[in-house]
Design a protein around this motif. Structure first.
Motif, PDB file in Angstrom:
ATOM      1  N   TYR A  34       0.839  -1.203   0.000  1.00  0.00           N
ATOM      2  CA  TYR A  34       0.000   0.000   0.000  1.00  0.00           C
ATOM      3  C   TYR A  34       0.873   1.252   0.000  1.00  0.00           C
ATOM      4  CZ  TYR A  34      -3.755   3.194   1.308  1.00  0.00           C
ATOM      5  OH  TYR A  34      -4.652   4.226   1.326  1.00  0.00           O
ATOM      6  N   MET A  37       1.872   1.975  -3.484  1.00  0.00           N
ATOM      7  CA  MET A  37       0.768   2.589  -4.231  1.00  0.00           C
ATOM      8  C   MET A  37       0.654   4.080  -3.904  1.00  0.00           C
ATOM      9  SD  MET A  37      -2.409   0.028  -3.946  1.00  0.00           S
ATOM     10  CE  MET A  37      -2.299  -1.702  -4.114  1.00  0.00           C
ATOM     11  N   ALA A  51      -2.878  -0.494  -9.342  1.00  0.00           N
ATOM     12  CA  ALA A  51      -3.939  -1.318  -8.735  1.00  0.00           C
ATOM     13  C   ALA A  51      -3.274  -2.566  -8.129  1.00  0.00           C
ATOM     14  CB  ALA A  51      -4.952  -1.696  -9.799  1.00  0.00           C
ATOM     15  N   PRO A  52      -3.951  -3.212  -7.172  1.00  0.00           N
ATOM     16  CA  PRO A  52      -3.313  -4.345  -6.476  1.00  0.00           C
ATOM     17  C   PRO A  52      -2.827  -5.459  -7.409  1.00  0.00           C
ATOM     18  CG  PRO A  52      -5.316  -3.699  -5.342  1.00  0.00           C
ATOM     19  CD  PRO A  52      -5.262  -2.886  -6.591  1.00  0.00           C
ATOM     20  N   GLY A  53      -3.588  -5.757  -8.457  1.00  0.00           N
ATOM     21  CA  GLY A  53      -3.197  -6.854  -9.357  1.00  0.00           C
ATOM     22  C   GLY A  53      -1.859  -6.589 -10.023  1.00  0.00           C
ATOM     23  N   THR A  54      -1.731  -5.398 -10.622  1.00  0.00           N
ATOM     24  CA  THR A  54      -0.483  -5.044 -11.301  1.00  0.00           C
ATOM     25  C   THR A  54       0.661  -4.978 -10.310  1.00  0.00           C
ATOM     26  OG1 THR A  54      -1.679  -3.807 -12.972  1.00  0.00           O
ATOM     27  CG2 THR A  54       0.631  -3.251 -12.687  1.00  0.00           C
ATOM     28  N   TYR A  56       1.140  -6.500  -7.325  1.00  0.00           N
ATOM     29  CA  TYR A  56       1.663  -7.754  -6.775  1.00  0.00           C
ATOM     30  C   TYR A  56       2.165  -8.706  -7.858  1.00  0.00           C
ATOM     31  CZ  TYR A  56       0.476  -6.157  -2.220  1.00  0.00           C
ATOM     32  OH  TYR A  56       0.467  -5.428  -1.065  1.00  0.00           O
ATOM     33  N   ARG A  57       1.597  -8.608  -9.040  1.00  0.00           N
ATOM     34  CA  ARG A  57       2.142  -9.412 -10.142  1.00  0.00           C
ATOM     35  C   ARG A  57       3.560  -8.938 -10.474  1.00  0.00           C
ATOM     36  NH1 ARG A  57       2.027 -10.096 -15.746  1.00  0.00           N
ATOM     37  NH2 ARG A  57       2.056 -12.328 -16.143  1.00  0.00           N
ATOM     38  N   ARG A  84       1.828  -6.765   7.527  1.00  0.00           N
ATOM     39  CA  ARG A  84       2.250  -6.315   6.193  1.00  0.00           C
ATOM     40  C   ARG A  84       3.653  -6.812   5.862  1.00  0.00           C
ATOM     41  NH1 ARG A  84      -1.104  -2.890   3.745  1.00  0.00           N
ATOM     42  NH2 ARG A  84      -2.365  -1.440   4.934  1.00  0.00           N
ATOM     43  N   ARG A  85       3.855  -7.041   4.568  1.00  0.00           N
ATOM     44  CA  ARG A  85       5.199  -7.424   4.114  1.00  0.00           C
ATOM     45  C   ARG A  85       5.874  -6.187   3.537  1.00  0.00           C
ATOM     46  NH1 ARG A  85       3.032 -12.416   0.811  1.00  0.00           N
ATOM     47  NH2 ARG A  85       2.900 -13.985   2.439  1.00  0.00           N
TER      48      ARG A  85
ATOM     49  N   TYR B  24     -14.664  -8.037  -3.450  1.00  0.00           N
ATOM     50  CA  TYR B  24     -13.290  -8.114  -3.971  1.00  0.00           C
ATOM     51  C   TYR B  24     -12.660  -9.461  -3.614  1.00  0.00           C
ATOM     52  CZ  TYR B  24      -8.463  -6.901  -5.021  1.00  0.00           C
ATOM     53  OH  TYR B  24      -7.194  -6.902  -5.549  1.00  0.00           O
ATOM     54  N   TYR B  31      -7.606 -15.274  -9.963  1.00  0.00           N
ATOM     55  CA  TYR B  31      -6.151 -15.519 -10.016  1.00  0.00           C
ATOM     56  C   TYR B  31      -5.854 -16.994  -9.746  1.00  0.00           C
ATOM     57  CZ  TYR B  31      -5.433 -10.476  -9.859  1.00  0.00           C
ATOM     58  OH  TYR B  31      -5.442  -9.142 -10.159  1.00  0.00           O
ATOM     59  N   PHE B  35      -0.839 -17.888  -6.815  1.00  0.00           N
ATOM     60  CA  PHE B  35      -0.764 -16.430  -6.702  1.00  0.00           C
ATOM     61  C   PHE B  35      -1.616 -15.958  -5.530  1.00  0.00           C
ATOM     62  CE2 PHE B  35      -2.008 -12.084  -7.802  1.00  0.00           C
ATOM     63  CZ  PHE B  35      -0.808 -11.525  -8.197  1.00  0.00           C
ATOM     64  N   TYR B  39      -0.355 -13.764  -2.367  1.00  0.00           N
ATOM     65  CA  TYR B  39      -0.622 -12.330  -2.286  1.00  0.00           C
ATOM     66  C   TYR B  39      -2.041 -11.932  -1.869  1.00  0.00           C
ATOM     67  CZ  TYR B  39       3.810 -11.820  -4.761  1.00  0.00           C
ATOM     68  OH  TYR B  39       5.136 -11.869  -5.118  1.00  0.00           O
ATOM     69  N   GLU B  42      -2.584  -9.663   1.272  1.00  0.00           N
ATOM     70  CA  GLU B  42      -2.070  -8.295   1.084  1.00  0.00           C
ATOM     71  C   GLU B  42      -2.954  -7.504   0.119  1.00  0.00           C
ATOM     72  OE1 GLU B  42       2.446  -7.625   1.031  1.00  0.00           O
ATOM     73  OE2 GLU B  42       2.166  -9.684   0.351  1.00  0.00           O
ATOM     74  N   MET B  43      -3.405  -8.184  -0.926  1.00  0.00           N
ATOM     75  CA  MET B  43      -4.232  -7.484  -1.914  1.00  0.00           C
ATOM     76  C   MET B  43      -5.548  -7.039  -1.285  1.00  0.00           C
ATOM     77  SD  MET B  43      -3.493  -9.861  -5.248  1.00  0.00           S
ATOM     78  CE  MET B  43      -4.301  -8.918  -6.509  1.00  0.00           C
ATOM     79  N   ASP B  46      -4.826  -4.096   1.019  1.00  0.00           N
ATOM     80  CA  ASP B  46      -4.543  -2.882   0.240  1.00  0.00           C
ATOM     81  C   ASP B  46      -5.808  -2.349  -0.428  1.00  0.00           C
ATOM     82  OD1 ASP B  46      -2.000  -3.280   1.019  1.00  0.00           O
ATOM     83  OD2 ASP B  46      -1.177  -3.734  -0.961  1.00  0.00           O
ATOM     84  N   LEU B  50      -7.452   1.254  -0.008  1.00  0.00           N
ATOM     85  CA  LEU B  50      -7.753   2.101  -1.173  1.00  0.00           C
ATOM     86  C   LEU B  50      -9.219   2.535  -1.159  1.00  0.00           C
ATOM     87  CD1 LEU B  50      -6.061   0.348  -4.255  1.00  0.00           C
ATOM     88  CD2 LEU B  50      -5.572   2.626  -3.384  1.00  0.00           C
ATOM     89  N   ARG B  65     -14.760   4.832  -8.830  1.00  0.00           N
ATOM     90  CA  ARG B  65     -13.566   4.942  -9.673  1.00  0.00           C
ATOM     91  C   ARG B  65     -12.512   3.896  -9.270  1.00  0.00           C
ATOM     92  NH1 ARG B  65      -8.920   5.962 -10.446  1.00  0.00           N
ATOM     93  NH2 ARG B  65      -8.527   6.089  -8.207  1.00  0.00           N
ATOM     94  N   ALA B  69     -11.169   0.913 -11.777  1.00  0.00           N
ATOM     95  CA  ALA B  69      -9.737   0.690 -12.057  1.00  0.00           C
ATOM     96  C   ALA B  69      -9.316  -0.708 -11.607  1.00  0.00           C
ATOM     97  CB  ALA B  69      -8.906   1.754 -11.348  1.00  0.00           C
ATOM     98  N   THR B  70      -9.826  -1.116 -10.435  1.00  0.00           N
ATOM     99  CA  THR B  70      -9.434  -2.421  -9.896  1.00  0.00           C
ATOM    100  C   THR B  70      -9.979  -3.562 -10.753  1.00  0.00           C
ATOM    101  OG1 THR B  70      -9.461  -1.463  -7.687  1.00  0.00           O
ATOM    102  CG2 THR B  70      -9.489  -3.858  -7.827  1.00  0.00           C
ATOM    103  N   ASP B  73      -8.056  -3.910 -14.010  1.00  0.00           N
ATOM    104  CA  ASP B  73      -6.719  -4.414 -13.682  1.00  0.00           C
ATOM    105  C   ASP B  73      -6.780  -5.900 -13.324  1.00  0.00           C
ATOM    106  OD1 ASP B  73      -3.850  -3.852 -12.776  1.00  0.00           O
ATOM    107  OD2 ASP B  73      -4.716  -4.713 -10.976  1.00  0.00           O
ATOM    108  N   THR B  77      -4.683  -8.727 -15.308  1.00  0.00           N
ATOM    109  CA  THR B  77      -3.574  -9.400 -14.607  1.00  0.00           C
ATOM    110  C   THR B  77      -3.903 -10.863 -14.289  1.00  0.00           C
ATOM    111  OG1 THR B  77      -4.348  -8.455 -12.518  1.00  0.00           O
ATOM    112  CG2 THR B  77      -2.535  -7.330 -13.613  1.00  0.00           C
ATOM    113  N   LYS B  80      -3.233 -12.727 -17.442  1.00  0.00           N
ATOM    114  CA  LYS B  80      -1.789 -12.840 -17.677  1.00  0.00           C
ATOM    115  C   LYS B  80      -1.164 -13.864 -16.726  1.00  0.00           C
ATOM    116  CE  LYS B  80      -0.623  -8.228 -19.414  1.00  0.00           C
ATOM    117  NZ  LYS B  80      -0.094  -6.924 -19.015  1.00  0.00           N
ATOM    118  N   GLU B  81      -1.581 -13.821 -15.472  1.00  0.00           N
ATOM    119  CA  GLU B  81      -1.002 -14.738 -14.488  1.00  0.00           C
ATOM    120  C   GLU B  81      -1.377 -16.188 -14.811  1.00  0.00           C
ATOM    121  OE1 GLU B  81       1.589 -15.375 -11.508  1.00  0.00           O
ATOM    122  OE2 GLU B  81       1.144 -13.471 -12.474  1.00  0.00           O
TER     123      GLU B  81
END
Lengths: 130, 428
Positions: A34, A37, A51-54, A56-57, A84-85, B24, B31, B35, B39, B42-43, B46, B50, B65, B69-70, B73, B77, B80-81
């Motif tokens: 965070y 970010m 965004a979180p996906g980008t 952490y990937r 938190r890490r 969320y 994913y 993954f 993560y 943490e995601m 975060d 946010l 908004r 965006a999330t 994304d 992602t 891609k993953e």
């Protein structure tokens, strides 16, 4: 000596914008996700947001390549959330970041010499869009 | 009054954030599991921060908004993953060699069943006019249960033969170390073929009889003729296309020998048997009908042959790096291993790779890698690459394979994957 060092930092370029943003954020020291970010958002005046996906990937890939490492220490034990890490740039990561910045500098200079780049303060610099 | 309003507003805000966080959390399933395991907490934390920040700064509009965006994304992602996982062959539930062995058994058994079926069926028909109706008409063969048995054998033979494609795929991955897009497409067509054959069988035994009870239903012809034909074509077409893709993939991976030729041969036998069936039937000669029915054995012969060859290849250990995993780790000279690895690189760059030499150099690479693990105790993929002449991609692939086969212990420290020799394998 393995291929990673044998190839050198230049062979990993160019970096994706997200990876470079993360590297710049970690340039000041260790941060959690965070925190990265927030740093990117503040530095770019909100024009770039991870965004979180980008995030952490990218961090996963950077960890695999040895550019960042998870930190065992907590910078601020009072304010810190233990769950938190925290991530930090490795020495090799710093070399990759420096190589990318050098590459971009070369590009900007070339663009300037051809009249293709403005001579003002570059966007994304601290305080450029507050 | 204002305090009560503020309290209500705070309650609504908390509820909104809770729902948002719940949603969320559910979406993170997009994913891959590995993954998420690494993560997701943490995601979620975060994203919660946010959302809270967005709501405080700009109310519901800013939260929307953040969500927009999330979501975009997440879609990109996650895709891609998953594609990265696919490229690393992380979705194969079995070790490639085990998949190859089971697939080979399946093809051999299916092929033999199919051949037995075709021969027995041809011998049983003595009337001499075998057409599509003969299959269903118990007057030709006798008891109804006899027909049902034939049908089950035919289904089992076809289904198992098609499953043999997973064996070819496993062999390709075991031999080359990576799946490749063409091989993945080939095995996907194999899955389509197997699914079509299974559906056709279920359709035959569960739906067709009930359709016969209702001859007046709308679209009767479509349900009784077109639908089975479509499934039949998908079953056979999927098999032919899938086998051809596996053959092309093996060729492009420069895996010369049976892995390249077999898929093409077996794929060609399917249309060949159909062509023979039509030609012989059209000839009008009585005994040709028997030949036409026997032509049905061709694809099954091909399947049995591919199963047999695959099993032989596996037993002679040509599908994986040769040599023991733990033995000789320390004894092997590092310089020799490096020279061998360099030789491998040169050979590859010349565009041609002899399978036996490739296997030897792969073994040398493996030994170099195991030496490094033996020295360091435990390593990440990057550390292993730094210790050896291999690239990160190569070490990662080899470590994953060795771990999947149970030769290495995988440890997780601070979210990093560390590979180590099992205690009993570690050098003194």
């Amino acid at each position: 000596m393995g291929d990673v060092e044998a190839r050198g930092p230049d062979d990993h370029l160019p970096l994706s914008p997200a990876v470079l943003d993360i590297m710049l954020a970690l340039g000041d020291g260790e941060l959690h996700g965070y925190g990265i970010m927030r740093e990117v958002k503040q530095r770019t005046g909100g024009r770039r947001r991870l965004a979180p996906g980008t995030l952490y990937r990218s961090l996963g890939q950077m960890e695999e390549r040895g550019w960042v490492a998870e930190s065992d220490e907590r910078p601020d034990p009072v304010l810190d959330d233990e769950r938190r890490r925290y991530y930090r740039l490795t020495e090799f990561g710093k070399r990759v970041a420096a190589a990318e910045v050098e590459r971009l500098e070369g590009l900007v200079q070339a663009a300037r010499s051809k009249g293709l780049a403005p001579r003002g303060q570059p966007s994304g610099a601290p305080g450029s869009a507050s | 009054m204002m305090g009560r309003d503020g309290g209500r507003r705070g309650g609504r805000r908390a509820a909104l954030l809770a729902v948002s966080a719940l949603l969320y959390r559910a979406l993170l399933v997009a994913y891959p599991k590995a993954f998420r395991r690494r993560y997701s907490s943490e995601m979620r934390r975060d994203f919660g921060d946010l959302s809270r920040e967005g709501l405080e700064e700009g109310g519901g509009r800013e939260l929307a908004r953040v969500w927009a965006a999330t979501l975009s994304d997440l879609a990109v992602t996650a895709l891609k993953e998953r594609s990265t996982m696919l490229a690393r062959n992380a979705y194969l539930p079995l070790a490639p060699r085990i998949a190859a062995r089971w697939g080979a058994f399946s093809a051999l058994l299916g092929g033999l069943l199919g051949v037995a079926y075709s021969v027995a069926f041809t011998l049983t028909i003595n009337n001499g006019t075998p057409d599509g109706a003969a299959w269903w008409d118990s007057r030709f063969i006798g008891e109804v249960h006899f027909v049902a048995t034939f049908r089950e054998i035919h289904f089992a033979g076809t289904f198992l033969s098609v499953l043999g494609m997973f064996g070819l795929y496993g062999a390709l991955v075991a031999r080359s170390g990576h799946p490749g897009k063409l091989a993945l497409a080939g095995v996907a067509f194999g899955a389509l073929s197997a699914a079509s054959i299974l559906t056709l069988h279920v359709y035959d035994i569960a739906i067709m009889p009930s359709l016969n009870l209702w001859p007046g239903i709308e679209g009767f012809w479509w349900w009784t003729m077109t639908m089975p034909l479509v499934l039949d074509v998908l079953g056979m077409g999927g098999c032919v296309v899938g086998l051809s893709l596996l053959g092309v993939s093996a060729f492009r991976m420069r895996l010369f020998g049976p892995l390249t030729t077999l898929p093409f041969v077996v794929a060609a036998l399917w249309p060949a048997s159909i062509a023979l069936l039509i030609l012989m039937n059209a000839s009008g000669i009585h005994w040709m009908h028997y030949v036409s029915w026997l032509s049905g054995t061709l694809p099954f012969l091909g399947a049995a042959l591919s199963g047999w060859v695959l099993l032989r290849t596996l037993s002679t250990d040509q599908l994986a790096p040769a040599g023991g995993v733990s033995s000789g780790v320390v004894e092997e000279s590092r310089g020799t291993a490096r020279r061998a690895a360099e030789g491998m690189r040169r050979t590859t760059s010349e565009g041609w790779m002899d399978p036996q030499r490739a296997s030897a150099t792969e073994a040398a690479k493996e030994q170099e890698l195991l030496e490094a693990i033996g020295r360091k105790g435990q390593v990440t993929a990057v550390e292993a690459a730094l210790e050896t002449s291999l690239s990160v991609e190569e070490t990662e692939r080899m470590l994953t394979e060795l771990a999947a086969k149970g030769h290495l212990e995988v440890r997780v420290r601070s979210g990093r994957l560390l590979y180590a020799l099992w205690q009993s394998d570690a050098p003194e």
